[in-house]
Design an enzyme around this catalytic site. Structure first.
Site, PDB file in Angstrom:
ATOM      1  N   HIS A 174     -55.800  24.280 124.343  1.00 23.06           N
ATOM      2  CA  HIS A 174     -54.479  24.207 124.975  1.00 23.06           C
ATOM      3  C   HIS A 174     -53.973  25.595 125.372  1.00 23.06           C
ATOM      4  O   HIS A 174     -52.925  25.717 126.012  1.00 23.06           O
ATOM      5  CB  HIS A 174     -53.481  23.535 124.038  1.00 23.06           C
ATOM      6  CG  HIS A 174     -52.477  22.674 124.739  1.00 23.06           C
ATOM      7  ND1 HIS A 174     -52.022  22.953 126.017  1.00 23.06           N
ATOM      8  CD2 HIS A 174     -51.836  21.544 124.363  1.00 23.06           C
ATOM      9  CE1 HIS A 174     -51.145  22.024 126.382  1.00 23.06           C
ATOM     10  NE2 HIS A 174     -51.027  21.158 125.410  1.00 23.06           N
ATOM     11  N   ASP A 213     -65.612   9.848 137.976  1.00 19.04           N
ATOM     12  CA  ASP A 213     -66.824   9.042 138.157  1.00 19.04           C
ATOM     13  C   ASP A 213     -68.027   9.979 138.251  1.00 19.04           C
ATOM     14  O   ASP A 213     -68.169  10.739 139.207  1.00 19.04           O
ATOM     15  CB  ASP A 213     -66.683   8.206 139.436  1.00 19.04           C
ATOM     16  CG  ASP A 213     -67.940   7.413 139.769  1.00 19.04           C
ATOM     17  OD1 ASP A 213     -68.915   7.452 138.994  1.00 19.04           O
ATOM     18  OD2 ASP A 213     -67.944   6.767 140.837  1.00 19.04           O
TER      19      ASP A 213
END
Length: 440
Positions: free
Chosen positions: A154, A374
């Site tokens: 983060h 994808d």
């Protein structure tokens, strides 16, 4: 579920990082973030053995190519101030899972799902000084299903950054010809200041940190439920067309207030914190592919006397979000931005110092295209952050899109007793399904 580790390695960029880019200074906004790795897991339907033998090597090759553009991801975070872009690589594990995908997704369980994420010990021991920016584990199920688990720091990677990186990697893997080039403008717009103490945001949030038995559950609002909540939340005077995130967030906030009233016997002040994406704000220079923690927190405040119907709560939320505009982003930027950040941090500290108030924090991955990842064998069946269970937690709501339609998944972490009251005494289960199978 048994997991057998088949291989561990570091995937390096396909081209070396130029010498003038070897040190990446974090931005002022990156400095505010805790030194933690954020997990996310992508589940994909079964592919046949022939395709698998082609796809798995292609995953590693395409990751190496993607890291050439996203070069800081192959480095190490040092002193919470910069990334040593040493091309050591992303920690990459390949594993075999003893069960089928349907065994996991038929009845999702957070503790089981978390086993699909990369572990820390091997990488921390092998990496020397510094903390790896990214870790990846590719899990292959007995049926041919695949789960790709990621943990990203983060300190430089927020939700939109993670999504941009994963979509770039996936585009290369499926050979689409699409390019997702990252923009590293954040450190120049929000220059670092070493006068800012480490973990500042955590230090000003003592009321957010809770001790007890925290529990995370997943509530899924389908498109029809979201539409009903949006209609209920709409008001010609306040918010004519609430977004699905606004409507669902305000509804969960309303439910949490009912939990508090049942628990304490009276209405208490309540605060909803929402993490807002700064990219794309009018008048700013932050394109959607900007890398870094380009986020800010907005706070909606509801006093003990405020009406607690859904439409005024959405009005409070919209009002707080509208303050995070292009002018606000300009005030955060440049050398003068440090003063504005300190001013805001002081205001946050004052808000979160009320022990007699309730706090709920929302963060969202909606509308960033997370289900477009994808790799060549179709869109993910399910994308999940998992959940937490432990003695230290935060009242936190993570919102994500559903795989189809305009639904929303809400991963809600509360005290165990508060969760019981939530399910028993509020309308939340009238509008959502509790932990349904992503396969249904």
């Amino acid at each position: 579920m048994e997991i057998e580790i088949m291989s561990r390695e570091n995937i390096k960029p396909s081209s070396p990082t130029p010498s003038h880019l070897k040190t990446y200074k974090l931005s002022l906004l990156d400095q505010l973030m805790p030194s933690a790795h954020v997990p996310i897991i992508f589940f994909y339907g079964p592919i046949n053995q022939t395709d698998m033998s082609i796809r798995l090597p292609k995953l590693k090759q395409s990751l190496s190519e993607a890291l050439t553009s996203f070069y800081p991801f192959a480095g190490k975070v040092k002193d919470d101030l910069y990334i040593d872009c040493n091309d050591e690589g992303v920690s990459y594990t390949q594993a075999k899972v003893s069960c089928c995908l349907s065994d996991i997704l038929g009845k999702p369980d957070s503790e089981t799902i978390f086993k699909l994420l990369p572990g820390d010990s091997y990488f921390m021991e092998s990496s020397g000084n510094g903390i790896p920016v990214a870790m990846i584990q590719v899990n292959v199920f007995k049926c041919g299903g695949v789960a790709i688990g990621t943990k990203t720091s983060h300190k430089i990677i927020d939700g939109p950054t993670s999504t941009a990186f994963l979509k770039a990697w996936a585009a290369i893997a499926r050979g689409s010809g699409e390019t997702v080039e990252p923009c590293f403008i954040a450190p120049s717009l929000f220059p670092q200041n070493d006068c800012l103490p480490k973990d500042t945001m955590l230090a000003i949030w003592p009321s957010l940190i809770k001790f007890g038995k925290g529990i995370t559950k997943r509530f899924v609002f389908d498109a029809s439920s979201v539409a009903i909540l949006k209609a209920r939340a709409a008001s010609s005077l306040l918010v004519h067309r609430p977004t699905r995130v606004e409507a669902v967030s305000a509804f969960i906030w309303q439910c949490n207030m009912l939990v508090s009233k049942a628990k304490h016997g009276c209405q208490r002040p309540s605060f909803l914190s929402l993490i807002v994406n700064l990219r794309g704000k009018k008048g700013t220079q932050l394109p959607s592919n900007s890398v870094g923690n380009l986020l800010w927190m907005t706070i909606a405040q509801c006093s003990a006397e405020t009406e607690r119907e859904l439409h005024p709560l959405v009005g409070l939320l919209r009002e707080s979000i509208s303050k995070i505009d292009g002018d606000f982003v300009q005030k955060l930027s440049g050398e003068e931005g440090f003063s504005k950040v300190c001013e805001c941090l002081q205001e946050f500290g004052e808000v979160y110092s009320n022990a007699g108030a309730d706090y709920l924090t929302f963060t969202s991955l909606c509308n960033v295209g997370i289900y477009e990842t994808d790799f060549g064998w179709g869109r993910p069946i399910w994308v999940t952050p998992g959940g937490i269970t432990g003695p230290v937690f935060q009242n936190l709501v993570f919102l994500n899109e559903t795989s189809v339609g305009d639904g929303i998944e809400a991963w809600l972490t509360l005290d165990e007793q508060d969760m019981i009251i939530l399910e028993r005494d509020t309308e939340i289960l009238s509008f959502s399904a509790l932990d349904p199978s992503p396969l249904s």
